[in-house]
Design an enzyme around this catalytic site. Structure first.
Site, PDB file in Angstrom:
ATOM      1  N   GLU A 115       4.730  -9.128 -13.290  1.00  0.00           N
ATOM      2  CA  GLU A 115       3.749 -10.092 -13.819  1.00  0.00           C
ATOM      3  C   GLU A 115       4.343 -10.860 -14.999  1.00  0.00           C
ATOM      4  OE1 GLU A 115      -0.774  -9.505 -13.938  1.00  0.00           O
ATOM      5  OE2 GLU A 115      -0.142  -8.988 -15.969  1.00  0.00           O
ATOM      6  N   ASP A 149      -2.835  -8.072  -4.362  1.00  0.00           N
ATOM      7  CA  ASP A 149      -2.977  -6.640  -4.659  1.00  0.00           C
ATOM      8  C   ASP A 149      -3.883  -5.993  -3.619  1.00  0.00           C
ATOM      9  OD1 ASP A 149      -1.399  -6.476  -6.891  1.00  0.00           O
ATOM     10  OD2 ASP A 149      -3.019  -6.006  -8.291  1.00  0.00           O
ATOM     11  N   GLY A 185       2.101   4.968  -1.321  1.00  0.00           N
ATOM     12  CA  GLY A 185       1.515   6.228  -1.811  1.00  0.00           C
ATOM     13  C   GLY A 185       0.013   6.204  -1.583  1.00  0.00           C
ATOM     14  N   LYS A 186      -0.713   6.651  -2.598  1.00  0.00           N
ATOM     15  CA  LYS A 186      -2.166   6.805  -2.439  1.00  0.00           C
ATOM     16  C   LYS A 186      -2.905   5.468  -2.349  1.00  0.00           C
ATOM     17  CE  LYS A 186      -2.255  11.328  -4.570  1.00  0.00           C
ATOM     18  NZ  LYS A 186      -2.375  12.009  -5.846  1.00  0.00           N
ATOM     19  N   TYR A 187      -2.209   4.379  -2.643  1.00  0.00           N
ATOM     20  CA  TYR A 187      -2.865   3.064  -2.529  1.00  0.00           C
ATOM     21  C   TYR A 187      -3.205   2.719  -1.086  1.00  0.00           C
ATOM     22  CZ  TYR A 187      -2.498   1.666  -7.442  1.00  0.00           C
ATOM     23  OH  TYR A 187      -2.655   1.561  -8.806  1.00  0.00           O
ATOM     24  N   ALA A 198       0.876  -1.174   0.000  1.00  0.00           N
ATOM     25  CA  ALA A 198       0.000   0.000   0.000  1.00  0.00           C
ATOM     26  C   ALA A 198       0.914   1.224   0.000  1.00  0.00           C
ATOM     27  CB  ALA A 198      -0.911  -0.020   1.209  1.00  0.00           C
TER      28      ALA A 198
HETATM   29  N1  UDP Z   1       0.955  -0.332  -5.766  1.00  0.00           N
HETATM   30  C1  UDP Z   1       1.057   0.580  -4.731  1.00  0.00           C
HETATM   31  N2  UDP Z   1       1.203   1.912  -5.034  1.00  0.00           N
HETATM   32  C2  UDP Z   1       1.234   2.368  -6.320  1.00  0.00           C
HETATM   33  C3  UDP Z   1       1.126   1.437  -7.377  1.00  0.00           C
HETATM   34  C4  UDP Z   1       0.972   0.096  -7.059  1.00  0.00           C
HETATM   35  O1  UDP Z   1       1.027   0.203  -3.559  1.00  0.00           O
HETATM   36  O2  UDP Z   1       1.347   3.598  -6.525  1.00  0.00           O
HETATM   37  C5  UDP Z   1       0.805  -1.774  -5.435  1.00  0.00           C
HETATM   38  C6  UDP Z   1      -0.582  -2.087  -4.890  1.00  0.00           C
HETATM   39  O3  UDP Z   1      -0.478  -3.145  -3.969  1.00  0.00           O
HETATM   40  C7  UDP Z   1      -1.344  -2.534  -6.119  1.00  0.00           C
HETATM   41  C8  UDP Z   1      -0.233  -3.278  -6.867  1.00  0.00           C
HETATM   42  O4  UDP Z   1       0.976  -2.557  -6.604  1.00  0.00           O
HETATM   43  O5  UDP Z   1      -2.421  -3.365  -5.756  1.00  0.00           O
HETATM   44  C9  UDP Z   1      -0.464  -3.401  -8.372  1.00  0.00           C
HETATM   45  O6  UDP Z   1      -0.520  -2.119  -8.974  1.00  0.00           O
HETATM   46  P1  UDP Z   1      -1.776  -1.647  -9.853  1.00  0.00           P
HETATM   47  O7  UDP Z   1      -3.027  -1.905  -9.090  1.00  0.00           O
HETATM   48  O8  UDP Z   1      -1.518  -0.259 -10.286  1.00  0.00           O
HETATM   49  O9  UDP Z   1      -1.690  -2.578 -11.086  1.00  0.00           O
HETATM   50  P2  UDP Z   1      -2.900  -3.086 -11.987  1.00  0.00           P
HETATM   51  O10 UDP Z   1      -3.278  -4.409 -11.390  1.00  0.00           O
HETATM   52  O11 UDP Z   1      -4.003  -2.090 -11.925  1.00  0.00           O
HETATM   53  O12 UDP Z   1      -2.248  -3.187 -13.324  1.00  0.00           O
END
Ligand code: UDP
Length: 249
Positions: free
Chosen positions: A198, A106, A22-24, A20
């Site tokens: 991934e 995630d 930044g803004k996550y 988690a």
């Molecule tokens: N994540 C985070 N901060 C960020 C970008 C990603 O903590 O600014 C972590 C977070 O746990 C997120 C995971 O990385 O669930 C996967 O990133 P994101 O959801 O952007 O990828 P997506 O699945 O949407 O391609």
């Protein structure tokens, strides 16, 4: 459930890792609350939160210990995502003797249904909900031979999610070691795989077959209509506005 009757007496410890950064951090509350309701209910569960904002980790009432690990914030979301393998690997080195299984998830997701002993295995992956109906040529594997995540057109079983994988601690230790090593070796040569970790995960799972492949019920996406073959959405990614939550676009 029969499997619970087999696994519960083993007194297993199950870890979940979640980032988690930044803004996550805003997604963490719902993740933790719904994990309490649906994720390995009745087992010893330990949640590890990696964040650059430890003071913002919500104090929710949970029966599961939540450990917070500080990580630096990165200026590009690609790096946050890509460094997860490294950081999970270091955590698992510490957990080897105390923990049986780990799932790496995630944070921008919620549980909606049971996720428990039926998912246990040495090397566990989830079929990505976005591509399972596609022919192999439509999987977004890394296609450049310069990357260690390269997959030839004839290679690949399924396209797996980077947002949910796991297994027994020893197996995930090896997976994270190889994926982070390959990511770093690519980086030294100026290569970043198409879907960062991934892509490396998918290559690893081609070379090392998962012992359990979970259906996309284990990581659906809220923006997708539920296909008829999906009976229970157990865990799914919430709808998010990338421009508002990522450090870069
Ligand atoms: N994540 C985070 N901060 C960020 C970008 C990603 O903590 O600014 C972590 C977070 O746990 C997120 C995971 O990385 O669930 C996967 O990133 P994101 O959801 O952007 O990828 P997506 O699945 O949407 O391609």
């Amino acid at each position: 459930m029969l499997l619970d009757a087999i696994f519960e007496p083993k007194n297993l410890t199950i870890a979940a890792t979640v980032f988690a950064v930044g803004k996550y951090i805003q997604f963490l509350q719902d993740f933790l609350v719904t994990a309490e309701q649906f994720f390995f209910v009745g087992y010893n569960v330990q949640i590890y939160v990696f964040t650059d904002r430890p003071e913002e980790v919500p104090k929710i009432r949970t029966t599961r210990p939540v450990s917070v690990r500080s990580v630096p914030s990165f200026s590009r979301w690609q790096e946050i995502s890509a460094h997860r393998m490294d950081l999970i690997h270091s955590l698992l080195l510490d957990l080897q003797s105390s923990t049986n299984y780990v799932f790496c998830l995630d944070v921008d997701s919620k549980f909606h249904g049971r996720w428990s002993s039926e998912s246990l295995g040495d090397l566990v992956s989830v079929v990505h909900p976005g591509y399972y109906g596609n022919p192999r040529s439509g999987f977004p594997y890394e296609r450049r031979t310069q990357s260690r995540a390269y997959m030839a057109p004839s290679d690949g079983d399924f396209y797996y999610c980077g947002g949910a994988f796991g297994g027994s601690v020893g197996f995930v230790l090896e997976l994270t070691r190889i994926c982070s090593q390959n990511y770093r070796d690519d980086e030294k040569e100026g290569v970043e795989a198409t879907w960062q970790e991934e892509s490396h995960l998918n290559r690893y799972l081609w070379d090392n077959k998962p012992s359990k492949v979970l259906s996309p019920e284990y990581l659906w996406q809220d923006f997708k209509p539920r296909n008829p073959e999906i009976h229970i959405v157990r865990f799914s990614g919430v709808i998010k506005n990338y421009a508002l939550i990522r450090p870069n676009v």
